[in-house]
Design a protein around this motif. Structure first.
Motif, mmCIF file in Angstrom:
data_model
loop_
_atom_site.group_PDB
_atom_site.id
_atom_site.type_symbol
_atom_site.label_atom_id
_atom_site.label_comp_id
_atom_site.label_asym_id
_atom_site.label_seq_id
_atom_site.Cartn_x
_atom_site.Cartn_y
_atom_site.Cartn_z
ATOM 1 N N GLY A 110 0.741 -1.236 0.184
ATOM 2 C CA GLY A 110 0.006 0.141 0.042
ATOM 3 C C GLY A 110 1.023 1.254 -0.004
ATOM 4 O O GLY A 110 0.543 2.327 -0.674
ATOM 5 N N GLY A 111 1.713 1.212 0.792
ATOM 6 C CA GLY A 111 2.669 2.449 0.812
ATOM 7 C C GLY A 111 3.257 2.604 -0.390
ATOM 8 O O GLY A 111 3.626 3.936 -0.859
ATOM 9 N N PHE A 112 3.991 1.595 -1.052
ATOM 10 C CA PHE A 112 4.554 1.801 -2.362
ATOM 11 C C PHE A 112 3.499 2.409 -3.580
ATOM 12 O O PHE A 112 3.763 3.323 -4.184
ATOM 13 N N LEU A 113 2.166 1.750 -3.499
ATOM 14 C CA LEU A 113 1.414 2.152 -4.558
ATOM 15 C C LEU A 113 0.993 3.537 -4.045
ATOM 16 O O LEU A 113 0.728 4.470 -5.139
ATOM 17 N N MET A 116 3.631 5.809 -5.524
ATOM 18 C CA MET A 116 3.511 6.009 -7.078
ATOM 19 C C MET A 116 2.231 7.023 -7.466
ATOM 20 O O MET A 116 2.473 7.701 -8.508
ATOM 21 N N LYS A 117 1.321 7.115 -6.615
ATOM 22 C CA LYS A 117 0.137 7.750 -6.859
ATOM 23 C C LYS A 117 0.489 9.391 -6.663
ATOM 24 O O LYS A 117 0.089 10.041 -7.400
ATOM 25 N N VAL A 118 1.147 9.659 -5.536
ATOM 26 C CA VAL A 118 1.536 11.012 -5.428
ATOM 27 C C VAL A 118 2.237 11.653 -6.581
ATOM 28 O O VAL A 118 2.206 12.704 -6.742
ATOM 29 N N ASN A 119 3.389 10.852 -6.744
ATOM 30 C CA ASN A 119 4.419 11.235 -7.677
ATOM 31 C C ASN A 119 3.888 11.309 -9.146
ATOM 32 O O ASN A 119 4.535 11.561 -10.053
ATOM 33 N N GLY A 120 3.098 10.355 -9.578
ATOM 34 C CA GLY A 120 2.765 9.979 -10.726
ATOM 35 C C GLY A 120 1.744 10.740 -11.431
ATOM 36 O O GLY A 120 1.428 11.795 -11.804
#
Length: 120
Positions: A110-113, A116-120
């Motif tokens: 979850g943290g990794f995803l 990715m959501k914040v920076n992508g």
């Protein structure tokens, strides 16, 4: 300018194909050591006289039926041990794959995803 010639579907059997032949100025055409070696090999192969053929000899390892049976039993035993070794290796690999799948399922991505959501 002439168009390039295409090879025909049929080979011309009347003319011999061109071959490359290298003739060195530095080496003689005849090699005496090669001729001597060839003569010795032919002498060993055909014998000293050309008209008498060499007898054919068959070598048998273990002429008795007990020796053949023992060699056959050793061969069967070796085959069985090889099959058992391969099965053991396959079982270890399957178990390691199972443990890897269980480990991946327990991880929290979850943290990794979210990263990715914040920076992508």
């Amino acid at each position: 300018m002439k168009a390039p010639k295409l090879r025909g579907p049929f080979r011309n059997v009347r003319t011999e194909p061109r071959t490359f032949k290298f003739k060195s100025r530095h080496l003689p055409d005849e090699r005496p050591e090669w001729e001597e070696r060839k003569r010795r090999v032919e002498e060993d192969l055909f014998g000293a006289s050309e008209d008498v053929p060499r007898p054919i000899r068959f070598h048998q390892g273990g002429k008795s039926s007990e020796a053949r049976a023992a060699r056959r039993a050793e061969s069967v035993q070796a085959s069985r041990m090889g099959a058992l070794r391969a099965a053991g290796i396959a079982l270890v690999l399957v178990y390691l794959t199972y443990r890897a799948i269980l480990w991946i399922e327990t991880q929290d991505y979850g943290g990794f995803l979210q990263f990715m959501k914040v920076n992508g």
